[in-house]
Design an enzyme around this catalytic site. Sequence first.
Site, PDB file in Angstrom:
ATOM      1  N   LYS A  28       0.836  -1.212   0.000  1.00  0.00           N
ATOM      2  CA  LYS A  28       0.000   0.000   0.000  1.00  0.00           C
ATOM      3  C   LYS A  28       0.867   1.257   0.000  1.00  0.00           C
ATOM      4  O   LYS A  28       0.611   2.191  -0.763  1.00  0.00           O
ATOM      5  CB  LYS A  28      -0.928  -0.034   1.226  1.00  0.00           C
ATOM      6  CG  LYS A  28      -1.866   1.141   1.326  1.00  0.00           C
ATOM      7  CD  LYS A  28      -3.091   0.813   2.159  1.00  0.00           C
ATOM      8  CE  LYS A  28      -2.815   0.702   3.646  1.00  0.00           C
ATOM      9  NZ  LYS A  28      -2.479   1.982   4.302  1.00  0.00           N
ATOM     10  N   SER A  29       1.888   1.295   0.839  1.00  0.00           N
ATOM     11  CA  SER A  29       2.743   2.485   0.918  1.00  0.00           C
ATOM     12  C   SER A  29       3.410   2.765  -0.422  1.00  0.00           C
ATOM     13  O   SER A  29       3.463   3.910  -0.893  1.00  0.00           O
ATOM     14  CB  SER A  29       3.824   2.270   1.982  1.00  0.00           C
ATOM     15  OG  SER A  29       3.252   2.164   3.251  1.00  0.00           O
ATOM     16  N   ARG A  33       2.854   5.952  -3.295  1.00  0.00           N
ATOM     17  CA  ARG A  33       4.012   6.745  -3.713  1.00  0.00           C
ATOM     18  C   ARG A  33       4.281   6.602  -5.207  1.00  0.00           C
ATOM     19  O   ARG A  33       4.753   7.549  -5.849  1.00  0.00           O
ATOM     20  CB  ARG A  33       5.239   6.329  -2.888  1.00  0.00           C
ATOM     21  CG  ARG A  33       5.170   6.839  -1.445  1.00  0.00           C
ATOM     22  CD  ARG A  33       6.104   6.051  -0.534  1.00  0.00           C
ATOM     23  NE  ARG A  33       6.192   6.571   0.827  1.00  0.00           N
ATOM     24  CZ  ARG A  33       5.302   6.343   1.798  1.00  0.00           C
ATOM     25  NH1 ARG A  33       4.209   5.631   1.562  1.00  0.00           N
ATOM     26  NH2 ARG A  33       5.498   6.832   3.012  1.00  0.00           N
ATOM     27  N   GLY A 101      -5.202   7.920   5.525  1.00  0.00           N
ATOM     28  CA  GLY A 101      -4.314   8.914   6.125  1.00  0.00           C
ATOM     29  C   GLY A 101      -3.072   9.106   5.276  1.00  0.00           C
ATOM     30  O   GLY A 101      -2.589  10.229   5.087  1.00  0.00           O
ATOM     31  N   ARG A 129      -9.182  12.309  12.195  1.00  0.00           N
ATOM     32  CA  ARG A 129      -7.747  12.124  12.480  1.00  0.00           C
ATOM     33  C   ARG A 129      -6.991  13.452  12.431  1.00  0.00           C
ATOM     34  O   ARG A 129      -7.368  14.367  11.703  1.00  0.00           O
ATOM     35  CB  ARG A 129      -7.154  11.111  11.491  1.00  0.00           C
ATOM     36  CG  ARG A 129      -7.761   9.727  11.677  1.00  0.00           C
ATOM     37  CD  ARG A 129      -7.197   8.716  10.696  1.00  0.00           C
ATOM     38  NE  ARG A 129      -5.805   8.426  10.962  1.00  0.00           N
ATOM     39  CZ  ARG A 129      -5.063   7.623  10.188  1.00  0.00           C
ATOM     40  NH1 ARG A 129      -5.614   7.060   9.111  1.00  0.00           N
ATOM     41  NH2 ARG A 129      -3.819   7.379  10.469  1.00  0.00           N
ATOM     42  N   SER A 174       6.729   9.196  12.301  1.00  0.00           N
ATOM     43  CA  SER A 174       5.701   9.103  11.266  1.00  0.00           C
ATOM     44  C   SER A 174       6.295   9.256   9.872  1.00  0.00           C
ATOM     45  O   SER A 174       6.802  10.319   9.504  1.00  0.00           O
ATOM     46  CB  SER A 174       4.633  10.177  11.481  1.00  0.00           C
ATOM     47  OG  SER A 174       3.787  10.221  10.339  1.00  0.00           O
ATOM     48  N   GLN A 176       4.498   9.259   7.296  1.00  0.00           N
ATOM     49  CA  GLN A 176       3.588  10.125   6.545  1.00  0.00           C
ATOM     50  C   GLN A 176       4.022  11.581   6.672  1.00  0.00           C
ATOM     51  O   GLN A 176       4.038  12.321   5.687  1.00  0.00           O
ATOM     52  CB  GLN A 176       2.152   9.947   7.046  1.00  0.00           C
ATOM     53  CG  GLN A 176       1.594   8.573   6.746  1.00  0.00           C
ATOM     54  CD  GLN A 176       0.209   8.360   7.330  1.00  0.00           C
ATOM     55  OE1 GLN A 176      -0.340   9.230   7.984  1.00  0.00           O
ATOM     56  NE2 GLN A 176      -0.346   7.184   7.096  1.00  0.00           N
ATOM     57  N   ASP A 327       1.644  -1.040  11.962  1.00  0.00           N
ATOM     58  CA  ASP A 327       0.320  -1.468  11.485  1.00  0.00           C
ATOM     59  C   ASP A 327      -0.008  -2.906  11.894  1.00  0.00           C
ATOM     60  O   ASP A 327      -1.117  -3.385  11.640  1.00  0.00           O
ATOM     61  CB  ASP A 327       0.249  -1.351   9.958  1.00  0.00           C
ATOM     62  CG  ASP A 327       0.212   0.107   9.513  1.00  0.00           C
ATOM     63  OD1 ASP A 327      -0.210   0.961  10.315  1.00  0.00           O
ATOM     64  OD2 ASP A 327       0.602   0.380   8.368  1.00  0.00           O
ATOM     65  N   ARG A 358      -6.497   2.132  17.830  1.00  0.00           N
ATOM     66  CA  ARG A 358      -6.339   0.678  17.682  1.00  0.00           C
ATOM     67  C   ARG A 358      -6.135  -0.040  19.009  1.00  0.00           C
ATOM     68  O   ARG A 358      -6.427  -1.239  19.103  1.00  0.00           O
ATOM     69  CB  ARG A 358      -5.199   0.360  16.701  1.00  0.00           C
ATOM     70  CG  ARG A 358      -5.633   0.609  15.268  1.00  0.00           C
ATOM     71  CD  ARG A 358      -4.592   0.253  14.239  1.00  0.00           C
ATOM     72  NE  ARG A 358      -5.189   0.289  12.901  1.00  0.00           N
ATOM     73  CZ  ARG A 358      -4.498   0.409  11.770  1.00  0.00           C
ATOM     74  NH1 ARG A 358      -3.184   0.498  11.799  1.00  0.00           N
ATOM     75  NH2 ARG A 358      -5.121   0.423  10.608  1.00  0.00           N
TER      76      ARG A 358
END
Length: 448
Positions: A28-29, A33, A101, A129, A174, A176, A327, A358
């Site tokens: 996914k990451s 990108r 996110g 968030r 992070s 992100q 995750d 979570r």
Amino acid sequence: MSGHGTPTPMTSHCAEPLKGTAEVPGDKSISHRSLILGAMAIGETKISGLLEGDDVLDTAKAMQAFGAEVTNHGGGNWSVHGVGVGGFAEPDQVIDCGNSGTGVRLIMGCMATSPISVTFTGDASLNGRPMARVTDPLALFGTKAVGRKGGRLPMTIVGAAEPTPVRYVVPVPSAQVKSAVLLAGLNAPGKTVVIEKEATRDHSERMLAGFGAEITVEDTDEGRVITLTGQPELKPQVIAVPRDPSSAAFPVCAALVTPGSDVLVPGIGLNPTRAGLFYTLQDMGADLTFENPREEGGEPVADLRAKFSPNMQGIEVPPERAASMIDEYPVLSVVASFATGKTMMAGVKELRVKESDRIDAMARGLRANGVTVDEGEDWWSVEGLGPDGVLGGGTCESFLDHRIAMSFMVMGMGAQNSVTVDDGNPITTSFPIFEPLMTGLGAKLSKG
Ligand code: S3P
């Protein structure tokens, strides 16, 4: 897209031994990108193995709205005809990042130093968030943000017309935030410096270098110092997206807790910034081996073989490993329920601001299935009940969080009684083939 339709309960019944090969989807990451950097390059980037989950599809739509040509050729093959750094057009619609996110924060970064205004929204989870962690550093470039109370979406970002490069120490671990600042730095003249005290996933750094940006990474006493030279011409790439270790976690953990199982999960990236779960499972005594280790596209890759593991022990998960498995704590807590003794997970405050809180979401669901959980602001612990001690029988809320839903489906496979989540729809955000893949191995899942 915002929302996942009418909630659809999903139940996991005690499974037959899980057997066979689980080919999980693309990372996914790296998928996000690939689309974003492809849109910022000049020319055509070709992507194979793109994750076609809702999160990534929303990013593809966003890149189209900025003027990139994004084409789905079928079978996970996509192309992006980019508009170049600084070439984004102002979208004439609100950008809806759905549940993601990563999507919204990276896209805010990549438009923040262009003279355009963009309004972002998402689903109920994303709109709750925190975004200030991204808009604060973007303000240093000259970017403005107007959102709801507490820096929440919907939010309008006014890109800086004359951005200045920044030096920023990321205050929370992070990837992100780090990536948003680096992407913003692409269209600022001069050198943008990002410093992270704890290493987080480094896909942005690796991929920016791959696209031809001038970027250096140095380990210093201050932390990892990343220096990016702004306003490069990014060159289109041919990208084969590796399979997602965060998705591999589900069939691997399911095999460990389901009697008689033996599952092969081939071609999983073992980038050290992502592989913490697998080392933690081995530390617990899991029968998990890395077969055929090799290198693909500059990343370490192996085939994972996971077998039923009745002798796992609870451990203290090293807090310094948290970023490399952030995750995976939900599904780890399920495995911990089937181990003997207590598993302690500390240094995990970030879990409280994911797609759901979570720690809270898992603690409620684990308790509903007979497991004892203790928690504090940045830690939690699970009392293992042994390989055949988990009662199950509970109904858990998934809180619009794909990983919460999948974790409880794993629990149902090894528990004495079925486990239900109130809504299985969020699973499509990251693992659209979860149900056929798991039932193909022998899981018994039902919907409705
Ligand atoms: C991601 C970074 C992590 C992770 C998310 C994907 C990324 O978030 O939880 O699923 O692709 O950069 P944080 O950077 O907020 O920890």
